[in-house]
Design a protein around this motif. Sequence first.
Motif, PDB file in Angstrom:
ATOM      1  N   TRP B   5       0.845  -1.181   0.000  1.00 53.62           N
ATOM      2  CA  TRP B   5       0.000   0.000   0.000  1.00 53.62           C
ATOM      3  C   TRP B   5       0.884   1.236   0.000  1.00 53.62           C
ATOM      4  CZ3 TRP B   5      -4.211  -2.297  -1.211  1.00 53.62           C
ATOM      5  CH2 TRP B   5      -4.470  -3.566  -0.707  1.00 53.62           C
ATOM      6  N   THR B   7       2.188   4.525  -0.437  1.00 54.08           N
ATOM      7  CA  THR B   7       1.467   5.761  -0.753  1.00 54.08           C
ATOM      8  C   THR B   7       2.290   6.709  -1.619  1.00 54.08           C
ATOM      9  OG1 THR B   7       2.237   6.671   1.324  1.00 54.08           O
ATOM     10  CG2 THR B   7       0.037   5.715   1.303  1.00 54.08           C
ATOM     11  N   VAL B  10       1.088   7.752  -5.197  1.00 54.21           N
ATOM     12  CA  VAL B  10      -0.086   8.570  -5.471  1.00 54.21           C
ATOM     13  C   VAL B  10       0.250   9.815  -6.280  1.00 54.21           C
ATOM     14  CG1 VAL B  10      -1.857   9.978  -4.384  1.00 54.21           C
ATOM     15  CG2 VAL B  10      -1.378   7.717  -3.519  1.00 54.21           C
ATOM     16  N   THR B 152      -5.700   3.710  -1.949  1.00 50.37           N
ATOM     17  CA  THR B 152      -4.917   4.931  -1.741  1.00 50.37           C
ATOM     18  C   THR B 152      -5.722   6.158  -2.150  1.00 50.37           C
ATOM     19  OG1 THR B 152      -2.948   3.665  -2.254  1.00 50.37           O
ATOM     20  CG2 THR B 152      -2.719   6.036  -2.210  1.00 50.37           C
ATOM     21  N   ARG B 156      -7.027   9.496   0.087  1.00 52.67           N
ATOM     22  CA  ARG B 156      -6.182  10.630  -0.235  1.00 52.67           C
ATOM     23  C   ARG B 156      -6.681  11.960   0.308  1.00 52.67           C
ATOM     24  NH1 ARG B 156      -4.289  13.936  -4.129  1.00 52.67           N
ATOM     25  NH2 ARG B 156      -2.018  14.091  -3.971  1.00 52.67           N
TER      26      ARG B 156
END
Lengths: 141, 159
Positions: B5, B7, B10, B152, B156
């Motif tokens: 996961w 991040t 992103v 994600t 966000r």
Amino acid sequence: MLSEKEKKLIAEILERLTPVAEDIGSDALLRMFVTFPGSKTYFSHLDISPRSAHLLSHGKKIVLAIAEGAKDISQLTVTLAPLQTLHAYQLRIDPGNFKLFSHCMLVTLACHMGDDFTPVAHAAIDKYLSAFAAVLAEKYR
Amino acid sequence: MQDSWNTSKVSKMVEWTDFERATIQDIFSKMNYEVVGPAALSRCLVVYPWTQRYFGNFGNLYNAEAIIANPMVANHGKVVLHGLDRAVKNMDNIKETYAELSVLHSEKLHVDPDNFRLLADCLTIVISAQLGKAFTGDVQAAFQKFLAVVVTSLGRQYH
């Protein structure tokens, strides 16, 4: 926390898996290597290509250990003592990987058992694997 | 150890291989949302009972049988899966596609974003039970990558 019903269910499921431990274990390992490539770093000394001898024997070892623990879950710390030492002092696999492997075991079981892998069975096995992983990591520090 | 996961992805465009695109489109085009949605949500509520906290007004969630038979759970499962469809149809734009939903889950519904991952894992298990051997390691990796981007993106707008 595992109820008596859950412990029984876990023991039953894992006993049925024992004859195909090699297939289940190698499948779960392979899934983990593909989905979480960082986990491969612990196997740089082995051939972990699909159906390789190393992958099969390793997968078998892991699933048999999981099955053995399920025979008497209240004795997990005793049953796993040698493996605790191995993982803490020699293998030193980051325990985060136990979670990744557990997840892949669940996926393998779902593929293998289809509808028989009911939400109740899933919950029980997930709880057992979490407990197993926690005990395995106990000697780390 | 690889955190699936991650991040940090992103802020950059998510890149999909041809295999990943085809796999996601294939799985979802063959999926019965009306069955899979309820199955995934009810499984999540059974396997991770603390997620029930968000469904206080759904009536009887007392045990697994009740959860699986609960019509509100089933209905909501369908809502969730149809919501997922938007990401399937906008794979190059998932972050923007879910901006509003992210705000909704944060500001109005107050859902801990860790729960998105739990539901995603249950969805993976439901699909793998359906596809069996066809759910190979490569297919699983593609499916999980897709769900990771969704998770994600939904998390966000939290602040």
